[in-house]
Design a protein around this motif. Structure first.
Motif, PDB file in Angstrom:
ATOM      1  N   GLY A 133       0.777  -1.225   0.000  1.00  0.00           N
ATOM      2  CA  GLY A 133       0.000   0.000   0.000  1.00  0.00           C
ATOM      3  C   GLY A 133       0.806   1.272   0.000  1.00  0.00           C
ATOM      4  O   GLY A 133       0.225   2.361  -0.012  1.00  0.00           O
ATOM      5  N   THR A 134       2.135   1.191   0.006  1.00  0.00           N
ATOM      6  CA  THR A 134       2.922   2.421   0.015  1.00  0.00           C
ATOM      7  C   THR A 134       2.595   3.273  -1.212  1.00  0.00           C
ATOM      8  O   THR A 134       2.507   2.760  -2.328  1.00  0.00           O
ATOM      9  CB  THR A 134       4.430   2.121   0.059  1.00  0.00           C
ATOM     10  OG1 THR A 134       5.164   3.346  -0.078  1.00  0.00           O
ATOM     11  CG2 THR A 134       4.855   1.187  -1.049  1.00  0.00           C
ATOM     12  N   PRO A 135       2.382   4.581  -1.025  1.00  0.00           N
ATOM     13  CA  PRO A 135       2.056   5.449  -2.165  1.00  0.00           C
ATOM     14  C   PRO A 135       3.275   5.891  -2.963  1.00  0.00           C
ATOM     15  O   PRO A 135       3.147   6.734  -3.854  1.00  0.00           O
ATOM     16  CB  PRO A 135       1.379   6.652  -1.487  1.00  0.00           C
ATOM     17  CG  PRO A 135       2.015   6.719  -0.136  1.00  0.00           C
ATOM     18  CD  PRO A 135       2.290   5.293   0.259  1.00  0.00           C
ATOM     19  N   ALA A 136       4.461   5.331  -2.673  1.00  0.00           N
ATOM     20  CA  ALA A 136       5.656   5.675  -3.443  1.00  0.00           C
ATOM     21  C   ALA A 136       5.430   5.356  -4.914  1.00  0.00           C
ATOM     22  O   ALA A 136       4.812   4.342  -5.260  1.00  0.00           O
ATOM     23  CB  ALA A 136       6.864   4.895  -2.916  1.00  0.00           C
ATOM     24  N   ASN A 140       6.092   1.876  -6.260  1.00  0.00           N
ATOM     25  CA  ASN A 140       5.080   0.850  -6.040  1.00  0.00           C
ATOM     26  C   ASN A 140       3.919   0.978  -7.025  1.00  0.00           C
ATOM     27  O   ASN A 140       3.180   0.016  -7.253  1.00  0.00           O
ATOM     28  CB  ASN A 140       4.549   0.935  -4.604  1.00  0.00           C
ATOM     29  CG  ASN A 140       3.699  -0.261  -4.223  1.00  0.00           C
ATOM     30  OD1 ASN A 140       4.050  -1.401  -4.504  1.00  0.00           O
ATOM     31  ND2 ASN A 140       2.578   0.003  -3.581  1.00  0.00           N
ATOM     32  N   ALA A 141       3.775   2.154  -7.615  1.00  0.00           N
ATOM     33  CA  ALA A 141       2.685   2.363  -8.576  1.00  0.00           C
ATOM     34  C   ALA A 141       3.073   1.936  -9.990  1.00  0.00           C
ATOM     35  O   ALA A 141       2.209   1.552 -10.779  1.00  0.00           O
ATOM     36  CB  ALA A 141       2.276   3.838  -8.583  1.00  0.00           C
ATOM     37  N   HIS A 175       4.893  -8.184  -9.342  1.00  0.00           N
ATOM     38  CA  HIS A 175       4.862  -6.769  -8.933  1.00  0.00           C
ATOM     39  C   HIS A 175       5.830  -6.545  -7.771  1.00  0.00           C
ATOM     40  O   HIS A 175       6.677  -5.656  -7.821  1.00  0.00           O
ATOM     41  CB  HIS A 175       3.431  -6.410  -8.536  1.00  0.00           C
ATOM     42  CG  HIS A 175       3.265  -5.049  -7.927  1.00  0.00           C
ATOM     43  ND1 HIS A 175       2.341  -4.145  -8.375  1.00  0.00           N
ATOM     44  CD2 HIS A 175       3.896  -4.418  -6.893  1.00  0.00           C
ATOM     45  CE1 HIS A 175       2.408  -3.046  -7.655  1.00  0.00           C
ATOM     46  NE2 HIS A 175       3.349  -3.196  -6.737  1.00  0.00           N
ATOM     47  N   ARG A 176       5.688  -7.370  -6.713  1.00  0.00           N
ATOM     48  CA  ARG A 176       6.499  -7.121  -5.521  1.00  0.00           C
ATOM     49  C   ARG A 176       7.978  -7.371  -5.788  1.00  0.00           C
ATOM     50  O   ARG A 176       8.844  -6.625  -5.319  1.00  0.00           O
ATOM     51  CB  ARG A 176       5.995  -8.014  -4.388  1.00  0.00           C
ATOM     52  CG  ARG A 176       6.565  -7.679  -3.021  1.00  0.00           C
ATOM     53  CD  ARG A 176       6.370  -6.228  -2.629  1.00  0.00           C
ATOM     54  NE  ARG A 176       4.977  -5.819  -2.677  1.00  0.00           N
ATOM     55  CZ  ARG A 176       4.580  -4.576  -2.879  1.00  0.00           C
ATOM     56  NH1 ARG A 176       5.467  -3.606  -3.063  1.00  0.00           N
ATOM     57  NH2 ARG A 176       3.299  -4.281  -2.928  1.00  0.00           N
ATOM     58  N   VAL A 177       8.302  -8.394  -6.565  1.00  0.00           N
ATOM     59  CA  VAL A 177       9.704  -8.671  -6.904  1.00  0.00           C
ATOM     60  C   VAL A 177      10.293  -7.520  -7.713  1.00  0.00           C
ATOM     61  O   VAL A 177      11.434  -7.094  -7.486  1.00  0.00           O
ATOM     62  CB  VAL A 177       9.819 -10.003  -7.678  1.00  0.00           C
ATOM     63  CG1 VAL A 177      11.210 -10.156  -8.289  1.00  0.00           C
ATOM     64  CG2 VAL A 177       9.526 -11.176  -6.759  1.00  0.00           C
ATOM     65  N   PRO A 231      -1.840  -1.381  -5.252  1.00  0.00           N
ATOM     66  CA  PRO A 231      -0.701  -1.039  -4.386  1.00  0.00           C
ATOM     67  C   PRO A 231      -0.452  -2.060  -3.289  1.00  0.00           C
ATOM     68  O   PRO A 231       0.609  -2.050  -2.673  1.00  0.00           O
ATOM     69  CB  PRO A 231      -1.111   0.318  -3.797  1.00  0.00           C
ATOM     70  CG  PRO A 231      -2.132   0.870  -4.737  1.00  0.00           C
ATOM     71  CD  PRO A 231      -2.852  -0.308  -5.281  1.00  0.00           C
ATOM     72  N   PHE A 232      -1.424  -2.931  -3.033  1.00  0.00           N
ATOM     73  CA  PHE A 232      -1.301  -3.920  -1.958  1.00  0.00           C
ATOM     74  C   PHE A 232      -0.922  -5.294  -2.493  1.00  0.00           C
ATOM     75  O   PHE A 232      -1.244  -6.316  -1.891  1.00  0.00           O
ATOM     76  CB  PHE A 232      -2.608  -3.988  -1.171  1.00  0.00           C
ATOM     77  CG  PHE A 232      -2.915  -2.737  -0.412  1.00  0.00           C
ATOM     78  CD1 PHE A 232      -2.513  -2.580   0.894  1.00  0.00           C
ATOM     79  CD2 PHE A 232      -3.577  -1.681  -1.022  1.00  0.00           C
ATOM     80  CE1 PHE A 232      -2.774  -1.414   1.594  1.00  0.00           C
ATOM     81  CE2 PHE A 232      -3.844  -0.503  -0.332  1.00  0.00           C
ATOM     82  CZ  PHE A 232      -3.443  -0.372   0.982  1.00  0.00           C
ATOM     83  N   ALA A 233      -0.210  -5.341  -3.625  1.00  0.00           N
ATOM     84  CA  ALA A 233       0.196  -6.614  -4.224  1.00  0.00           C
ATOM     85  C   ALA A 233       1.079  -7.410  -3.264  1.00  0.00           C
ATOM     86  O   ALA A 233       1.997  -6.863  -2.651  1.00  0.00           O
ATOM     87  CB  ALA A 233       0.943  -6.352  -5.533  1.00  0.00           C
ATOM     88  N   ALA A 234       0.786  -8.706  -3.154  1.00  0.00           N
ATOM     89  CA  ALA A 234       1.553  -9.634  -2.306  1.00  0.00           C
ATOM     90  C   ALA A 234       1.818  -9.042  -0.922  1.00  0.00           C
ATOM     91  O   ALA A 234       2.974  -8.878  -0.514  1.00  0.00           O
ATOM     92  CB  ALA A 234       2.869 -10.009  -2.986  1.00  0.00           C
ATOM     93  N   PRO A 235       0.770  -8.740  -0.142  1.00  0.00           N
ATOM     94  CA  PRO A 235       0.975  -8.039   1.139  1.00  0.00           C
ATOM     95  C   PRO A 235       1.781  -8.825   2.154  1.00  0.00           C
ATOM     96  O   PRO A 235       2.620  -8.252   2.860  1.00  0.00           O
ATOM     97  CB  PRO A 235      -0.458  -7.796   1.629  1.00  0.00           C
ATOM     98  CG  PRO A 235      -1.287  -8.842   0.939  1.00  0.00           C
ATOM     99  CD  PRO A 235      -0.644  -9.033  -0.395  1.00  0.00           C
ATOM    100  N   GLY A 236       1.545 -10.142   2.249  1.00  0.00           N
ATOM    101  CA  GLY A 236       2.291 -10.932   3.225  1.00  0.00           C
ATOM    102  C   GLY A 236       3.775 -10.964   2.927  1.00  0.00           C
ATOM    103  O   GLY A 236       4.616 -10.779   3.816  1.00  0.00           O
ATOM    104  N   LEU A 237       4.115 -11.185   1.666  1.00  0.00           N
ATOM    105  CA  LEU A 237       5.520 -11.191   1.272  1.00  0.00           C
ATOM    106  C   LEU A 237       6.137  -9.809   1.454  1.00  0.00           C
ATOM    107  O   LEU A 237       7.316  -9.680   1.822  1.00  0.00           O
ATOM    108  CB  LEU A 237       5.647 -11.641  -0.183  1.00  0.00           C
ATOM    109  CG  LEU A 237       5.341 -13.122  -0.444  1.00  0.00           C
ATOM    110  CD1 LEU A 237       5.273 -13.397  -1.946  1.00  0.00           C
ATOM    111  CD2 LEU A 237       6.398 -14.006   0.213  1.00  0.00           C
ATOM    112  N   GLY A 238       5.356  -8.764   1.190  1.00  0.00           N
ATOM    113  CA  GLY A 238       5.859  -7.412   1.379  1.00  0.00           C
ATOM    114  C   GLY A 238       6.194  -7.122   2.831  1.00  0.00           C
ATOM    115  O   GLY A 238       7.237  -6.521   3.148  1.00  0.00           O
ATOM    116  N   VAL A 239       5.333  -7.571   3.737  1.00  0.00           N
ATOM    117  CA  VAL A 239       5.585  -7.362   5.167  1.00  0.00           C
ATOM    118  C   VAL A 239       6.826  -8.139   5.605  1.00  0.00           C
ATOM    119  O   VAL A 239       7.664  -7.624   6.366  1.00  0.00           O
ATOM    120  CB  VAL A 239       4.355  -7.782   6.000  1.00  0.00           C
ATOM    121  CG1 VAL A 239       4.696  -7.817   7.484  1.00  0.00           C
ATOM    122  CG2 VAL A 239       3.194  -6.831   5.751  1.00  0.00           C
TER     123      VAL A 239
END
Length: 488
Positions: free
Chosen positions: A158-161, A164-165, A426-428, A175-183
């Protein structure tokens, strides 16, 4: 000859950009050199390919740059960022000086405050805390970088950077792609960075080295000079969404808001972003986007951008409502924030234009085949390509966009072929762009060192550990976990 032209143009871009030349000039020149060696028509590549790529980036991401810079300036001039920094410093105190600086930076940047605005506010806070704790000030840039330029930029969901967009239109994600892996990635970056900085503090105390180093205390250099430095400005604008020249325009409120009011706009950014991404936009009928009048797009390509735009707009309106009396020169503050977005977005767009020309040359097929053929699968290939391009351009957003503009469609096809969730791609991609972008020529690195009054020799190794090594470890963890368990 075509490949030689690409390498020559890229080398010229890197060398002259590091020496302070503007990318507004360097990028078309480097692109034309690459086209010349390939025997391609020069004017057509400049006006059609280069400008087409740059205009495409502006069309998609200018609203985020515009609103992000405005929000950051209003947060500064209302005293909100200063209030949050003071609160963290008072609560944690000199005993936990490093943690206070890291968490203050993380809070304001995850809430949408522009990088340079955060630097400008956090440095005086860090100087005060580090001096009281007698911690070597050479560690200040690394502490600030850890809080502002690592996990809040690339890992936290969810970061608005803008980084990430950027993947959202290519992978049709939010913006919340793969939230668990992101955390998980964020915790690795934060934990490793704090361990390294704590190790540095302990080592300095054993050696009897204090705030001013082995020679004792020396006067601090102020952050104000960095905002007026043309070299810093030229490099900062390809690494941030805020033009340092606008930092002194407007007026910072002497009446700081209570900390809960200062935090509220940041919470609005995260909350509205989440609601738009997961609740509101999925329920709306966006089929009208299929009409020719809206161009070649789809709801999946624009919904992520719309979520961030609405979140920043809501946060700006909230901030204005809460701090109207704290902004006596509101028009000047607004003008400064809006103006501060222009040079950064145009600079990054020019880097994208350069990448568009390179990707259109016949010799790029060799590069494409090499990248897509990297052993380890699509996730490793994607991580390598974003890493390399971010490193070469000195810009996470520029390198990420070039990689996805030229290879995004192929990676989406590979994701479908291998059964990989696009959210994982996305997250990678985002974490990959936020690793080797922190090489010595990176604009954020140069800017932060200048604002801190430090040098590469004094502080860069610690920045490498917290901003590059920690991010690479987190990236490897995401790839391994994503390969074993998929996206979550």
């Amino acid at each position: 000859m075509g490949l030689i032209g690409i390498l020559l143009g890229l080398a010229l871009l890197i060398w002259l950009a590091y020496r302070g030349w503007s990318v507004l000039l360097l990028t078309p020149v480097a692109a034309l050199i690459a086209a010349l060696f390939a025997g391609e028509p020069l004017l057509a590549h400049w006006t059609q390919t280069f400008m087409g790529g740059a205009a495409g980036f502006l069309r998609q991401f200018f609203p985020i740059f515009l609103l992000g810079a405005l929000f950051g300036k209003l947060m500064e001039d209302s005293g909100s960022v200063q209030s949050i920094a003071r609160f963290m410093g008072e609560r944690l105190g000199a005993r936990h000086a490093v943690l206070a600086v890291v968490l203050a930076g993380a809070m304001v940047t995850y809430g949408g405050v522009s990088l340079f605005v955060a630097f400008f506010v956090l440095v005086p806070m860090a100087q005060s805390l580090f001096r009281d704790a007698n911690i070597p000030r050479r560690l200040m840039p690394a502490a600030i970088a850890l809080g502002t330029s690592t996990f809040t930029m690339s890992a936290l969901p969810g970061t608005p950077a803008v980084q990430n967009a950027i993947p959202m239109p290519f992978f049709h994600t939010t913006p919340f792609a793969a939230p668990g892996l992101g955390v998980i990635a964020a915790l690795i970056m934060l934990g490793f960075g704090l361990w390294w900085l704590g190790r540095g503090v302990a080592s300095a105390r054993r050696a009897g080295i204090g705030y001013g180093g082995t020679l004792g205390l020396t006067p601090d250099r102020t952050a104000d000079a960095a905002a007026e430095d043309p070299l810093v400005r030229g490099r900062a604008t390809v690494a941030s969404s805020f033009d340092p020249a606008e930092i002194h325009h407007g007026q910072v409120s002497a009446d700081l808001p209570p900390v809960f009011l200062a935090f509220l706009p940041l919470l609005v950014v995260v909350g509205v972003n989440l609601a738009m991404s997961l609740l509101v936009l999925p329920q709306l009928d966006l089929n009208y986007l299929a009409q020719d009048r809206w161009g070649p797009t789809s709801p999946a390509e624009v919904s992520g951008i719309w979520s961030v735009v609405v979140a920043l707009t809501a946060a700006i309106l909230t901030l204005l409502a809460l701090n109207w009396k704290r902004l006596p020169r509101l028009r000047e503050s607004v003008d400064a924030g809006l103006n501060a977005s222009v040079l950064p977005v145009v600079s990054v767009a020019c880097l994208v234009g350069f990448g568009s020309v390179v990707a259109a040359l016949p010799a790029f097929e060799l590069v494409r085949a090499w990248v897509l053929g990297i052993e380890g699968g699509p996730l490793v290939s994607l991580a390598v390509s974003t890493n390399v391009l971010a490193a070469l351009t000195g810009s996470a957003s520029g390198g990420l966009t070039i990689a996805l503009e030229s290879l995004g469609a192929q990676y989406l096809q590979l994701a479908a072929q291998y059964g990989i969730d696009p959210a994982l791609m996305h997250r990678v991609a985002v974490i990959g762009a936020g690793t080797l972008d922190s090489l010595p020529h990176n604009g954020a690195v140069v800017t932060l060192l200048a604002v801190c009054g430090s040098t590469h020799k004094e502080s860069y190794m610690d920045m490498v550990m917290v901003a590059i090594v920690g991010a690479i470890i987190a990236l490897a963890a995401v790839i391994v976990l994503g390969t074993l368990f998929g996206s979550f």
